[in-house]
Design a protein around this motif. Structure first.
Motif, PDB file in Angstrom:
ATOM      1  N   ALA A  27      -5.633 -58.301 -10.180  1.00 11.88           N
ATOM      2  CA  ALA A  27      -6.618 -57.289 -10.575  1.00 11.88           C
ATOM      3  C   ALA A  27      -6.164 -56.538 -11.829  1.00 11.88           C
ATOM      4  O   ALA A  27      -6.986 -56.208 -12.693  1.00 11.88           O
ATOM      5  CB  ALA A  27      -6.845 -56.309  -9.426  1.00 11.88           C
ATOM      6  N   ALA A  28      -4.850 -56.283 -11.958  1.00 15.08           N
ATOM      7  CA  ALA A  28      -4.339 -55.574 -13.126  1.00 15.08           C
ATOM      8  C   ALA A  28      -4.498 -56.387 -14.404  1.00 15.08           C
ATOM      9  O   ALA A  28      -4.613 -55.831 -15.487  1.00 15.08           O
ATOM     10  CB  ALA A  28      -2.867 -55.219 -12.925  1.00 15.08           C
ATOM     11  N   PRO A  32      -8.932 -54.794 -16.913  1.00 18.66           N
ATOM     12  CA  PRO A  32      -9.129 -54.238 -18.262  1.00 18.66           C
ATOM     13  C   PRO A  32     -10.089 -55.053 -19.117  1.00 18.66           C
ATOM     14  O   PRO A  32     -10.703 -54.515 -20.039  1.00 18.66           O
ATOM     15  CB  PRO A  32      -7.723 -54.257 -18.868  1.00 18.66           C
ATOM     16  CG  PRO A  32      -6.816 -54.213 -17.706  1.00 18.66           C
ATOM     17  CD  PRO A  32      -7.503 -54.960 -16.622  1.00 18.66           C
ATOM     18  N   LEU A  33     -10.236 -56.318 -18.848  1.00 19.87           N
ATOM     19  CA  LEU A  33     -11.142 -57.149 -19.638  1.00 19.87           C
ATOM     20  C   LEU A  33     -12.601 -56.800 -19.380  1.00 19.87           C
ATOM     21  O   LEU A  33     -13.455 -56.995 -20.250  1.00 19.87           O
ATOM     22  CB  LEU A  33     -10.898 -58.624 -19.329  1.00 19.87           C
ATOM     23  CG  LEU A  33      -9.499 -59.145 -19.663  1.00 19.87           C
ATOM     24  CD1 LEU A  33      -9.349 -60.580 -19.206  1.00 19.87           C
ATOM     25  CD2 LEU A  33      -9.213 -59.019 -21.140  1.00 19.87           C
ATOM     26  N   SER A  35     -13.547 -53.666 -18.151  1.00 17.38           N
ATOM     27  CA  SER A  35     -13.693 -52.218 -18.102  1.00 17.38           C
ATOM     28  C   SER A  35     -14.525 -51.719 -19.276  1.00 17.38           C
ATOM     29  O   SER A  35     -14.379 -52.196 -20.398  1.00 17.38           O
ATOM     30  CB  SER A  35     -12.310 -51.565 -18.144  1.00 17.38           C
ATOM     31  OG  SER A  35     -12.438 -50.173 -18.258  1.00 17.38           O
ATOM     32  N   PRO A  36     -15.400 -50.729 -19.056  1.00 16.67           N
ATOM     33  CA  PRO A  36     -16.163 -50.172 -20.177  1.00 16.67           C
ATOM     34  C   PRO A  36     -15.292 -49.360 -21.137  1.00 16.67           C
ATOM     35  O   PRO A  36     -15.666 -49.130 -22.276  1.00 16.67           O
ATOM     36  CB  PRO A  36     -17.204 -49.286 -19.498  1.00 16.67           C
ATOM     37  CG  PRO A  36     -16.630 -48.965 -18.175  1.00 16.67           C
ATOM     38  CD  PRO A  36     -15.793 -50.146 -17.781  1.00 16.67           C
ATOM     39  N   TYR A  37     -14.130 -48.920 -20.695  1.00 17.61           N
ATOM     40  CA  TYR A  37     -13.257 -48.137 -21.553  1.00 17.61           C
ATOM     41  C   TYR A  37     -12.534 -49.002 -22.574  1.00 17.61           C
ATOM     42  O   TYR A  37     -11.981 -48.491 -23.535  1.00 17.61           O
ATOM     43  CB  TYR A  37     -12.233 -47.366 -20.715  1.00 17.61           C
ATOM     44  CG  TYR A  37     -12.877 -46.309 -19.863  1.00 17.61           C
ATOM     45  CD1 TYR A  37     -13.479 -45.205 -20.446  1.00 17.61           C
ATOM     46  CD2 TYR A  37     -12.894 -46.421 -18.485  1.00 17.61           C
ATOM     47  CE1 TYR A  37     -14.087 -44.235 -19.674  1.00 17.61           C
ATOM     48  CE2 TYR A  37     -13.506 -45.464 -17.712  1.00 17.61           C
ATOM     49  CZ  TYR A  37     -14.089 -44.373 -18.300  1.00 17.61           C
ATOM     50  OH  TYR A  37     -14.682 -43.423 -17.541  1.00 17.61           O
ATOM     51  N   THR A  38     -12.497 -50.316 -22.368  1.00 20.73           N
ATOM     52  CA  THR A  38     -11.820 -51.199 -23.307  1.00 20.73           C
ATOM     53  C   THR A  38     -12.488 -51.153 -24.671  1.00 20.73           C
ATOM     54  O   THR A  38     -11.818 -51.085 -25.704  1.00 20.73           O
ATOM     55  CB  THR A  38     -11.810 -52.640 -22.766  1.00 20.73           C
ATOM     56  OG1 THR A  38     -11.213 -52.637 -21.473  1.00 20.73           O
ATOM     57  CG2 THR A  38     -11.030 -53.557 -23.668  1.00 20.73           C
ATOM     58  N   LYS A  39     -13.796 -51.162 -24.705  1.00 25.27           N
ATOM     59  CA  LYS A  39     -14.522 -51.106 -25.972  1.00 25.27           C
ATOM     60  C   LYS A  39     -14.271 -49.773 -26.672  1.00 25.27           C
ATOM     61  O   LYS A  39     -14.026 -49.735 -27.880  1.00 25.27           O
ATOM     62  CB  LYS A  39     -16.014 -51.307 -25.736  1.00 25.27           C
ATOM     63  CG  LYS A  39     -16.834 -51.237 -26.997  1.00 25.27           C
ATOM     64  CD  LYS A  39     -18.312 -51.399 -26.729  1.00 25.27           C
ATOM     65  CE  LYS A  39     -19.118 -51.236 -28.001  1.00 25.27           C
ATOM     66  NZ  LYS A  39     -20.544 -51.288 -27.766  1.00 25.27           N
ATOM     67  N   LEU A  40     -14.317 -48.677 -25.926  1.00 24.88           N
ATOM     68  CA  LEU A  40     -14.098 -47.359 -26.521  1.00 24.88           C
ATOM     69  C   LEU A  40     -12.675 -47.221 -27.062  1.00 24.88           C
ATOM     70  O   LEU A  40     -12.456 -46.654 -28.133  1.00 24.88           O
ATOM     71  CB  LEU A  40     -14.380 -46.271 -25.498  1.00 24.88           C
ATOM     72  CG  LEU A  40     -15.814 -46.201 -24.978  1.00 24.88           C
ATOM     73  CD1 LEU A  40     -15.922 -45.181 -23.866  1.00 24.88           C
ATOM     74  CD2 LEU A  40     -16.759 -45.859 -26.102  1.00 24.88           C
ATOM     75  N   THR A  41     -11.702 -47.738 -26.319  1.00 22.90           N
ATOM     76  CA  THR A  41     -10.313 -47.665 -26.759  1.00 22.90           C
ATOM     77  C   THR A  41     -10.111 -48.478 -28.018  1.00 22.90           C
ATOM     78  O   THR A  41      -9.414 -48.054 -28.947  1.00 22.90           O
ATOM     79  CB  THR A  41      -9.389 -48.177 -25.642  1.00 22.90           C
ATOM     80  OG1 THR A  41      -9.615 -47.410 -24.467  1.00 22.90           O
ATOM     81  CG2 THR A  41      -7.938 -48.050 -26.040  1.00 22.90           C
TER      82      THR A  41
END
Length: 83
Positions: A27-28, A32-33, A35-41
């Protein structure tokens, strides 16, 4: 599909701690692939500059500014005490 379910059931019965740790590790890697935060980061990292401006060195016309932060003779911090 039945083979995978049987394998997971057997592993859960024999080694539940190992099964949970492998599941969390998988899962780890994959969460992240998606996750919606990946684009923002990624967008924030691309907007940050790689080169930052260099502080101005003393050219002789700035009596209150030390020539270098570690220069013991150039440290006149009277302006700092007045703040």
């Amino acid at each position: 599909m039945a083979a995978i379910a049987n394998f997971l059931k057997t592993m859960w019965n024999k080694e539940p701690v190992l099964t949970v740790s492998v599941g969390l590790g998988i899962a780890a890697v994959f969460l992240p692939l998606v996750s919606p935060y990946t684009k923002l980061t990624t967008m924030m990292n691309q907007s940050m500059p790689y080169v930052y401006p260099v502080p101005v060195r003393d050219d002789g016309n700035m009596p209150d500014t030390p020539a270098h932060p570690c220069d013991p003779q150039g440290q006149k911090f009277d302006w700092h005490k007045k703040l």
